[in-house]
Motif scaffolding. Structure first.
Motif, PDB file in Angstrom:
ATOM      1  N   ARG A 143      45.857  17.765 -14.158  1.00  0.00           N
ATOM      2  CA  ARG A 143      46.806  18.483 -13.751  1.00  0.00           C
ATOM      3  C   ARG A 143      47.055  19.084 -12.405  1.00  0.00           C
ATOM      4  O   ARG A 143      47.846  19.256 -11.767  1.00  0.00           O
ATOM      5  CB  ARG A 143      45.884  19.506 -14.591  1.00  0.00           C
ATOM      6  CG  ARG A 143      46.697  20.983 -14.293  1.00  0.00           C
ATOM      7  CD  ARG A 143      45.944  22.278 -14.865  1.00  0.00           C
ATOM      8  NE  ARG A 143      44.401  21.931 -14.754  1.00  0.00           N
ATOM      9  CZ  ARG A 143      44.170  22.756 -13.500  1.00  0.00           C
ATOM     10  NH1 ARG A 143      45.659  23.430 -13.441  1.00  0.00           N
ATOM     11  NH2 ARG A 143      42.596  22.907 -13.374  1.00  0.00           N
ATOM     12  N   LEU A 144      45.816  18.680 -11.158  1.00  0.00           N
ATOM     13  CA  LEU A 144      46.282  19.134 -10.142  1.00  0.00           C
ATOM     14  C   LEU A 144      47.113  18.024  -9.569  1.00  0.00           C
ATOM     15  O   LEU A 144      47.865  18.761  -8.352  1.00  0.00           O
ATOM     16  CB  LEU A 144      44.859  18.982  -9.207  1.00  0.00           C
ATOM     17  CG  LEU A 144      43.489  19.564  -9.664  1.00  0.00           C
ATOM     18  CD1 LEU A 144      41.839  19.281  -8.599  1.00  0.00           C
ATOM     19  CD2 LEU A 144      44.197  21.397  -9.398  1.00  0.00           C
ATOM     20  N   VAL A 145      47.338  17.027  -9.828  1.00  0.00           N
ATOM     21  CA  VAL A 145      48.124  16.094  -9.334  1.00  0.00           C
ATOM     22  C   VAL A 145      49.513  16.761  -9.370  1.00  0.00           C
ATOM     23  O   VAL A 145      50.276  16.381  -8.920  1.00  0.00           O
ATOM     24  CB  VAL A 145      48.258  14.578  -9.698  1.00  0.00           C
ATOM     25  CG1 VAL A 145      49.791  13.549  -9.654  1.00  0.00           C
ATOM     26  CG2 VAL A 145      46.871  14.319  -9.185  1.00  0.00           C
ATOM     27  N   LEU A 146      49.533  16.747 -10.448  1.00  0.00           N
ATOM     28  CA  LEU A 146      51.057  17.353 -10.774  1.00  0.00           C
ATOM     29  C   LEU A 146      51.589  19.289 -10.554  1.00  0.00           C
ATOM     30  O   LEU A 146      53.169  19.453 -10.110  1.00  0.00           O
ATOM     31  CB  LEU A 146      51.443  17.752 -12.949  1.00  0.00           C
ATOM     32  CG  LEU A 146      50.846  16.654 -13.605  1.00  0.00           C
ATOM     33  CD1 LEU A 146      51.454  17.317 -14.830  1.00  0.00           C
ATOM     34  CD2 LEU A 146      51.871  16.157 -13.088  1.00  0.00           C
ATOM     35  N   GLU A 147      50.348  19.457  -9.810  1.00  0.00           N
ATOM     36  CA  GLU A 147      51.173  21.440  -9.519  1.00  0.00           C
ATOM     37  C   GLU A 147      51.173  20.865  -8.096  1.00  0.00           C
ATOM     38  O   GLU A 147      52.061  21.399  -7.692  1.00  0.00           O
ATOM     39  CB  GLU A 147      49.716  22.249  -9.651  1.00  0.00           C
ATOM     40  CG  GLU A 147      49.348  22.648 -10.618  1.00  0.00           C
ATOM     41  CD  GLU A 147      47.880  23.425 -10.754  1.00  0.00           C
ATOM     42  OE1 GLU A 147      47.944  23.313  -9.550  1.00  0.00           O
ATOM     43  OE2 GLU A 147      47.371  23.917 -12.401  1.00  0.00           O
ATOM     44  N   ARG A 148      50.534  20.151  -7.405  1.00  0.00           N
ATOM     45  CA  ARG A 148      50.542  19.540  -6.281  1.00  0.00           C
ATOM     46  C   ARG A 148      52.038  19.009  -5.585  1.00  0.00           C
ATOM     47  O   ARG A 148      52.445  19.244  -4.638  1.00  0.00           O
ATOM     48  CB  ARG A 148      48.897  18.688  -5.896  1.00  0.00           C
ATOM     49  CG  ARG A 148      49.923  18.035  -3.955  1.00  0.00           C
ATOM     50  CD  ARG A 148      48.959  19.624  -3.416  1.00  0.00           C
ATOM     51  NE  ARG A 148      49.189  19.517  -1.820  1.00  0.00           N
ATOM     52  CZ  ARG A 148      49.787  20.148  -1.048  1.00  0.00           C
ATOM     53  NH1 ARG A 148      51.093  20.114  -1.371  1.00  0.00           N
ATOM     54  NH2 ARG A 148      49.755  20.010   0.191  1.00  0.00           N
ATOM     55  N   LEU A 149      52.024  17.802  -6.542  1.00  0.00           N
ATOM     56  CA  LEU A 149      53.899  17.026  -6.339  1.00  0.00           C
ATOM     57  C   LEU A 149      54.789  18.516  -7.145  1.00  0.00           C
ATOM     58  O   LEU A 149      55.622  18.405  -6.269  1.00  0.00           O
ATOM     59  CB  LEU A 149      53.843  15.498  -7.680  1.00  0.00           C
ATOM     60  CG  LEU A 149      53.160  14.831  -7.434  1.00  0.00           C
ATOM     61  CD1 LEU A 149      52.930  14.113  -8.430  1.00  0.00           C
ATOM     62  CD2 LEU A 149      54.001  14.346  -6.677  1.00  0.00           C
TER      63      LEU A 149
END
Length: 312
Positions: A294-300
Motif C-alpha cells: 500500500r505504501l508503494v502505491l501511495e508513493r507512486l
C-alpha cells in the motif's frame, strides 16, 4: 533497461543435469531466458531436451541444451556471461571459483547450507576477479519479460517501474504478487546468509542508476546491520523514493529465525531498530507485506501528481 540481468544475458547452469537443475532450467527457458548450456564434467558432450511450455498453456518450442565439461568451455562455445549454481553445498565453493576463474560476469548461487567459510572464500575470490555473486541461499533474480536466473516464479508479475531487493525469497514473491498490476524493472533476491556476495547497497546503487526504475522496494529481516547500512546509503546517495519492510517484528530475541543470518542479540538487529534507521533516512516502512505494498502505491501516486508543473 534492467539491473544485472537482461534479455541479452546468456546463461549457463552449473548442476543442470540434477533434479533441481533440470526443473528450474525448464522454468527459466519458459520465461524466455537464453540458457545456452549446462556444466557437468561427467556428462560433457551430451545434450538435454526440454519440453518448454508456451505462454498461457500453449504448446511451446522444444529446446535442447548442450552440456559442457567446464564453465570455461561453455563460455568459449556460447559467449555465456551468467552462471546459475544448483550444485550441492559440498561442491558450491569449487563451482563458484571455477566460474570466477573462467571470467563469468555474474554467478547466481541458489544452493543453501553452504559453510560460511566457503562463502567467505568464494566471495573474496569473485570480488578479486571482477565477478558479481548473488547469494548464496537465494532465489536469484528476474527481469520480468526479459530473463530469469534462479527459482523466482516468472508468471506472478510483469515489467514495470519498481526495483526490488530482498533478503527473503518468499517475501520477494509476495511483494511481486501484491504489486503485479504495477510491475517491476528487476527483482533481486540477495539471500539471507551471514555472508552474501551482493548487498542491499549494491542493488540500491544499481537501481538509482537505472532510468526505468522509479521506486525501490527494500526487504530486510532481523539480524545483523545490513539494513542500517542501507539506510545510511539511501540518506546520502539515493534520490528515488524507497519503501521498506523488515521481517521479524514479532520474533523473540536471541533466536535464529529461518535464515542463518537472522539472529538478534539484545536490542541489536531488531526489526524496530531497523525500521527506525530506515525511517530516519526517509524510507517509508510497512510492518506487513500488504501495508508495504500500500505504501508503494501511495508513493507512486504522489510521484504522478504534478507540483508546479513538475512530475516528481
Amino acid at each position: 533497461m534492467a539491473v544485472f540481468l537482461t534479455k541479452q544475458s546468456k546463461v549457463l547452469v552449473q548442476g543442470m543435469t540434477g533434479a533441481e537443475g533440470m526443473r528450474h532450467t525448464r522454468r527459466m527457458l519458459a520465461a524466455g531466458t537464453d540458457v545456452v548450456g549446462g556444466v557437468n564434467p561427467r556428462k560433457a558432450g551430451l545434450t538435454v531436451a526440454f519440453d518448454v511450455p508456451g505462454a498461457e498453456g500453449r504448446v511451446g518450442i522444444p529446446r535442447t541444451v548442450p552440456v559442457f565439461g567446464s564453465v570455461r568451455e561453455g563460455i568459449e562455445a556460447t559467449g555465456a556471461d551468467v552462471s546459475v549454481v544448483f550444485v550441492p553445498p559440498a561442491f558450491a565453493r569449487a563451482a563458484v571459483l571455477e566460474a570466477a576463474d573462467a571470467g563469468i560476469a555474474l554467478v547466481v548461487v541458489i544452493t543453501e547450507g553452504i559453510p560460511v567459510h566457503d562463502s567467505v572464500a568464494f566471495n573474496a575470490h569473485a570480488a578479486a576477479t571482477g565477478t558479481r555473486v548473488i547469494g548464496p541461499n537465494c532465489p536469484g533474480l528476474i527481469t520480468p519479460g526479459q530473463a530469469n536466473a534462479g527459482i523466482i516464479p516468472a508468471d506472478i508479475t510483469g515489467p514495470g517501474p519498481i526495483g526490488l531487493v530482498s533478503k527473503s525469497g518468499t517475501l520477494t514473491y509476495q511483494l511481486m504478487h501484491e504489486l503485479r498490476d504495477i510491475g517491476f524493472s528487476t527483482c533481486v533476491g540477495i539471500g539471507g546468509d551471514p555472508v552474501a556476495g551482493t548487498s542491499h547497497i549494491d542493488c540500491l546503487a544499481a537501481f538509482e542508476q537505472d532510468p526505468d526504475t522509479e521506486l525501490i522496494v527494500l526487504i530486510g529481516e532481523i539480524g545483523g546491520d545490513a539494513e542500517e547500512r542501507a539506510a545510511a546509503y539511501v540518506r546520502d546517495h539515493v534520490t528515488k523514493p524507497v519503501v521498506g519492510y523488515v521481517a521479524g517484528f514479532t520474533a523473540p530475541e536471541g533466536r535464529t529465525m529461518g535464515h542463518a543470518g537472522a539472529i538478534v542479540s539484545g536490542s541489536s538487529g531488531t526489526a524496530r531498530a531497523k525500521k527506525k534507521a530506515l525511517e530516519e533516512a526517509g524510507v517509508r516502512v510497512g510492518e506487513t507485506p500488504t501495508e508495504t505494498a500500500r505504501l508503494v502505491l501511495e508513493r507512486l501516486a504522489e510521484r504522478t501528481v504534478p507540483r508546479n508543473g513538475v512530475r516528481r
